[in-house]
Structure formats: C-alpha cells, structure tokens
Write an enzyme that holds these catalytic residues in place. Structure first.
Site, PDB file in Angstrom:
ATOM      1  N   ARG A 278       1.216  -0.636  -0.099  1.00 22.01           N
ATOM      2  CA  ARG A 278       0.173   0.089   0.186  1.00 22.01           C
ATOM      3  C   ARG A 278       0.582   1.584  -0.223  1.00 22.01           C
ATOM      4  O   ARG A 278       0.654   2.127  -0.245  1.00 22.01           O
ATOM      5  CB  ARG A 278      -1.002   0.052   1.096  1.00 22.01           C
ATOM      6  CG  ARG A 278      -1.487   1.312   1.522  1.00 22.01           C
ATOM      7  CD  ARG A 278      -2.376   0.793   1.916  1.00 22.01           C
ATOM      8  NE  ARG A 278      -2.911   0.402   2.995  1.00 22.01           N
ATOM      9  CZ  ARG A 278      -2.291   1.060   4.581  1.00 22.01           C
ATOM     10  NH1 ARG A 278      -1.916   2.092   4.414  1.00 22.01           N
ATOM     11  NH2 ARG A 278      -2.273  -0.004   5.711  1.00 22.01           N
TER      12      ARG A 278
ATOM     13  N   TYR B 270     -15.792  16.066 -16.347  1.00 21.53           N
ATOM     14  CA  TYR B 270     -16.000  14.546 -16.451  1.00 21.53           C
ATOM     15  C   TYR B 270     -17.207  14.171 -14.833  1.00 21.53           C
ATOM     16  O   TYR B 270     -17.083  15.018 -14.275  1.00 21.53           O
ATOM     17  CB  TYR B 270     -15.083  13.797 -15.942  1.00 21.53           C
ATOM     18  CG  TYR B 270     -15.161  11.715 -15.984  1.00 21.53           C
ATOM     19  CD1 TYR B 270     -15.755  11.114 -17.327  1.00 21.53           C
ATOM     20  CD2 TYR B 270     -15.212  11.960 -14.174  1.00 21.53           C
ATOM     21  CE1 TYR B 270     -16.127  10.017 -16.788  1.00 21.53           C
ATOM     22  CE2 TYR B 270     -15.307  10.163 -14.589  1.00 21.53           C
ATOM     23  CZ  TYR B 270     -16.482   9.511 -16.139  1.00 21.53           C
ATOM     24  OH  TYR B 270     -16.011   7.925 -15.377  1.00 21.53           O
TER      25      TYR B 270
ATOM     26  N   ASP C 151      -7.388  17.342 -15.388  1.00 20.86           N
ATOM     27  CA  ASP C 151      -7.255  15.795 -16.245  1.00 20.86           C
ATOM     28  C   ASP C 151      -7.122  15.519 -17.606  1.00 20.86           C
ATOM     29  O   ASP C 151      -7.792  16.590 -18.737  1.00 20.86           O
ATOM     30  CB  ASP C 151      -9.018  15.792 -15.882  1.00 20.86           C
ATOM     31  CG  ASP C 151      -9.453  14.529 -16.601  1.00 20.86           C
ATOM     32  OD1 ASP C 151      -8.760  13.992 -17.214  1.00 20.86           O
ATOM     33  OD2 ASP C 151     -10.365  13.845 -15.625  1.00 20.86           O
TER      34      ASP C 151
ATOM     35  N   LYS D 113      -7.906   4.409 -19.755  1.00 23.43           N
ATOM     36  CA  LYS D 113      -8.785   5.225 -21.416  1.00 23.43           C
ATOM     37  C   LYS D 113      -7.435   4.998 -21.695  1.00 23.43           C
ATOM     38  O   LYS D 113      -6.807   3.972 -22.155  1.00 23.43           O
ATOM     39  CB  LYS D 113      -9.930   6.350 -21.129  1.00 23.43           C
ATOM     40  CG  LYS D 113     -10.781   6.794 -20.311  1.00 23.43           C
ATOM     41  CD  LYS D 113     -11.675   6.361 -20.026  1.00 23.43           C
ATOM     42  CE  LYS D 113     -12.217   6.267 -19.047  1.00 23.43           C
ATOM     43  NZ  LYS D 113     -12.358   7.020 -18.417  1.00 23.43           N
TER      44      LYS D 113
HETATM   45  C1  LIG Z   1     -13.116   7.879 -16.934  1.00 15.41           C
HETATM   46  C2  LIG Z   1     -12.756   9.845 -16.716  1.00 15.41           C
HETATM   47  C3  LIG Z   1     -11.926   9.112 -15.695  1.00 15.41           C
HETATM   48  C4  LIG Z   1     -12.369   8.736 -14.182  1.00 15.41           C
HETATM   49  O1  LIG Z   1     -11.962   7.420 -14.242  1.00 15.41           O
HETATM   50  P1  LIG Z   1     -11.919   6.138 -14.078  1.00 15.41           P
HETATM   51  O2  LIG Z   1     -10.942   5.198 -14.020  1.00 15.41           O
HETATM   52  O3  LIG Z   1     -13.088   5.567 -14.398  1.00 15.41           O
HETATM   53  O4  LIG Z   1     -11.549   5.956 -12.106  1.00 15.41           O
HETATM   54  C5  LIG Z   1     -12.088  11.235 -15.095  1.00 15.41           C
HETATM   55  N1  LIG Z   1     -11.749  12.021 -16.101  1.00 15.41           N
HETATM   56  C6  LIG Z   1     -11.825  11.417 -17.254  1.00 15.41           C
HETATM   57  C7  LIG Z   1     -12.127  12.365 -18.163  1.00 15.41           C
HETATM   58  C8  LIG Z   1     -12.175   9.779 -17.813  1.00 15.41           C
HETATM   59  O5  LIG Z   1     -12.776   9.677 -19.207  1.00 15.41           O
END
Ligand SMILES: *Cc1c(COP(=O)(O)O)cnc(C)c1O
Length: 398
Positions: free
Chosen positions: A54, A112, A186, A211
């Site tokens: 962890r 998001y 992000d 992603k």
């Molecule tokens: C999918 C996504 C998230 C969240 O990510 P997870 O891995 O599903 O927790 C945050 N920001 C964007 C732009 C995303 O496409």
C-alpha cells in the site's frame, strides 16, 4: 530437514538470475528485511526499500515513473508520479492532499460527470466548496479568484466531454499562480503525447489511465503527476497511503503493456477521427460535428496552440433528436455501444438516452448534451469499416 508440510507452506527464494525482459509483477503485500537493522533503516527512510505494497510496490512505481517522464518529456522539468486505483481515485487523492475545510475549488460545468459529483456530494460535505464557472472566460475567472481568496485549487479538464470544449492551460496556470491557487488538470483525453500541461505551467496532472494510456479496456487505474517533488513525496504520497487509494500491481502492469503502443494508437485514433469527421460533416442527417481539427470548432485555434494532436474523441449532432439517436444507435452493427472511451475499438454513446437519461434536460443542454448528440471514441480499426457502419445506421433513420 523441515517436514513435508512445512516445505509446502514456506515461500521459495525468488529466482533472481538473469534479468526479466518484461517488467515483473510483484504480487506481494509486504517485503522481507534481511535483518532488523535493515528493517529499521527502511522504516525510517534511511535506506531506500519497500515495506508494504500500500505504501509502494516496485511494479506500480516503475509504471508511475514512466508516466511522469512522458508528461514532462522534452523539457528540463522534473516530475513525480503516483499511481492510484482509478482516475477518480487520482482526483480524490489529490484533493485530500491539497485541500482542507474552508477552502474552495474553482472549476468548470462540463467536467467528467464523476468529478462534478465528487465535488458536490463528497467534498462539499467535508467543507470544501466548489464553484463552477465558464473557465473559457478569463476575465470572469479572474474576478472570481479575486473575490474568493479561499480558492486553493483551480481544477480543469481540456478538451472536455462531450463537445471537446477547451480552456487555456497557460492562462489559467498563470491566474492560479497570481492568486495562490494550485492548478490541476485532467489530461485523460489527450494523454501526454498530445498535450503536456505541466510544461504549460500547471502544478498537477491527473489521468484515468483506464482510457487511452492503457488503451485496451482491461484495467482501471489512475495517476497523479506533480512538479513539486517534495509535496508529491510528502503530502500526495501520505494521502494515497492513508486513504488506501493505491494501485495494484496487476493493473499497473496492464497499463504498462498498453502504454507501449500509445503513440501508434494515438496517431491512428486521430487519423481515423479526422476521416470520420470529414464524412459526418457532409451527411445530410448531421447538424453539427464537434472535432478539434475542424476549423469551425470554436476552440480549434486554442487546441492547435496547446496540443500537438487532436486525439480520438469526437461528437456529432443528429438533426432528428432523441428518436434519431436511438434509431441510429440500435442500427449499428460494427461499432460498440459502451460508456467508456480510449479503447482500440470504436465506442459509441448516446448521452441523452444513456449516461444522462436522468439528468434534467435544461441542465444537460447547458453543457452541450443535446437530444441528438452522439459521442464517439474513434477506434483504430480500418476507418472504412467504421464509416460503412455509420453510413448504414444513418440510412436507417431516414
Ligand atoms: C473515465 C474518466 C475519469 C474517471 O476515471 P476512472 O478510471 O473511471 O475512475 C476521469 N476523467 C475523465 C476525463 C475520464 O474519461
């Protein structure tokens, strides 16, 4: 000689001979000390080493370091990366490390969905108030920062879902500095291959590596990357360790496996998206195509200035509204109906009938989610197959 039973029970010595070509997965909760002195030195930080997964795991750390290096590639900036259990985990861990009750976060309306909910349902209750504004309007953003000295974080996303609206990274980073607020972005959609916000002045980048970075849809993970190395090592690492938002070595390994083809995939996603956008633009059922390479996209010039590519995400508006959207979606045979993005195959979403079905119509329309809007994560298949499928689905709604 130990008993048959004890031999079964005991761990074997790790077979360290010649180096593994591929990054090993360390599926271990803890690490063994040679002796008590080493244990004390590692626990007190006198000697580098691992203690408990962890706190840190060799597989996870190797992948985090690679992601951090990519995010500042081409500059002389140093960055530190910490991998966590998901993209949401990256955002919540960063907020836990940077904010306290009484602080405010300034952000945009078209984040998001999970991030908006996290701010409204969790952090608001902990005393961290979110303010949502149009961050494209820099004068208004500056006025809000001036009037709210407790804004400690300017948090944004560019390009954003679903219309690919962009905000000015360099200008917002400068405003954050001027008013003493951290800036965090992000960077999931473009990846560091197409956009490097730390070089443009941002303090922190977060990713859902789930992603494009992984790209194969087989792991959920995230990463926080920052330039203040001491802050990353002390505050962000401590938040990760104590909230238990650590990434597991399996997901880190899968992320790394996908990462190897990041540039090949991104180039192909982009080439396919460009061709698809050109096809859709000419179609008589389509009212509007949102893709950043198109010179009529309102943020085309800003994207060109701060990105080195336009990526694989696009959306388009069907003239026939909800009914046409549902008919179009149900007629697709090759493209996949799925709520995620960034995988190798083309993924399609009709927000009005799927992800945003329960969201108030006026509210979703304010963020560009109109009845006939279709979101496409353009895959790396042969583009003729993607276009042929959309073409036959378009015919079904006429
Ligand atoms: C999918 C996504 C998230 C969240 O990510 P997870 O891995 O599903 O927790 C945050 N920001 C964007 C732009 C995303 O496409």
């Amino acid at each position: 000689m130990h008993s048959f039973h004890s031999i079964c029970v005991k761990e074997v010595d790790a077979p360290v001979t010649t180096k593994s070509h591929i990054l090993p997965i360390y599926p271990t909760s803890s690490f063994v000390f040679e002796n008590i002195e080493q244990g004390i030195d590692i626990f007190t930080g006198k000697e580098q080493g691992h203690v408990y997964s962890r706190y840190g795991n060799p597989t996870v750390e190797a992948v985090a370091a690679k992601l951090a290096a990519l995010e500042v590639y081409g500059s002389d900036i140093e960055a530190n990366g910490i991998m966590v259990s998901s993209g949401m985990s990256a955002i919540s861990t960063l907020f836990m490390a940077t904010l306290k009750a009484g602080d405010k976060v300034l952000s945009q309306g078209n984040l998001y969905g999970g991030t908006t909910e996290l701010l409204q349902k969790i952090f608001k209750n902990l005393g961290v108030e979110p303010i949502f504004t149009n961050l494209r309007d820099l004068d208004q953003t500056e006025t809000i920062l001036k009037e709210n000295p407790t804004i400690k974080m300017l948090y944004f996303e560019t390009p954003a879902n679903p219309t690919l609206a962009c905000v000015d990274i360099q200008a917002l980073s400068a405003l954050g500095k001027k008013y003493g607020a951290w800036t965090a972005i992000d960077n999931t959609f473009p990846t560091p291959y197409f956009q490097q916000p730390l070089i443009l002045g941002c303090d922190f980048v977060i990713h859902s590596t789930t992603k494009f970075l992984n790209g194969h849809g087989n792991s959920i993970a995230g990463v926080i990357i920052g330039k203040d190395l001491a802050f990353m090592q002390e505050k962000v690492w401590t938040a990760m360790k104590l909230a238990g938002t650590n990434c597991n070595p399996w997901d880190a390994w899968l992320t790394h496996n996908g990462l190897k083809t990041l540039t090949l995939r991104m180039d192909r996603h982009q080439a396919n998206a460009t061709e698809l956008a050109n096809y859709l633009k000419e179609h008589n059922q389509v009212a509007q195509v949102n893709y950043l390479s198109l010179s009529d996209h309102p943020d085309h010039l800003l994207a060109k200035q701060q990105m080195s590519g336009y990526g694989g995400m696009m959306s388009f508006e069907l003239k026939g509204g909800i009914k046409a959207g549902v008919k179009f979606m149900s007629s697709l045979k090759f493209c996949t109906l799925a709520p995620t993005l960034g995988d190798t195959d083309t993924l399609i979403l009709h927000p009005a009938s799927m992800s945003h079905k329960n969201v108030d119509k006026a509210m979703r329309e304010r963020n560009g989610i109109t009845d006939g809007l279709i979101r496409v994560s353009v895959g790396i298949e042969s583009v003729e197959d993607i276009i042929a499928d959309m073409d036959q689905a378009m015919s079904s709604i006429q």
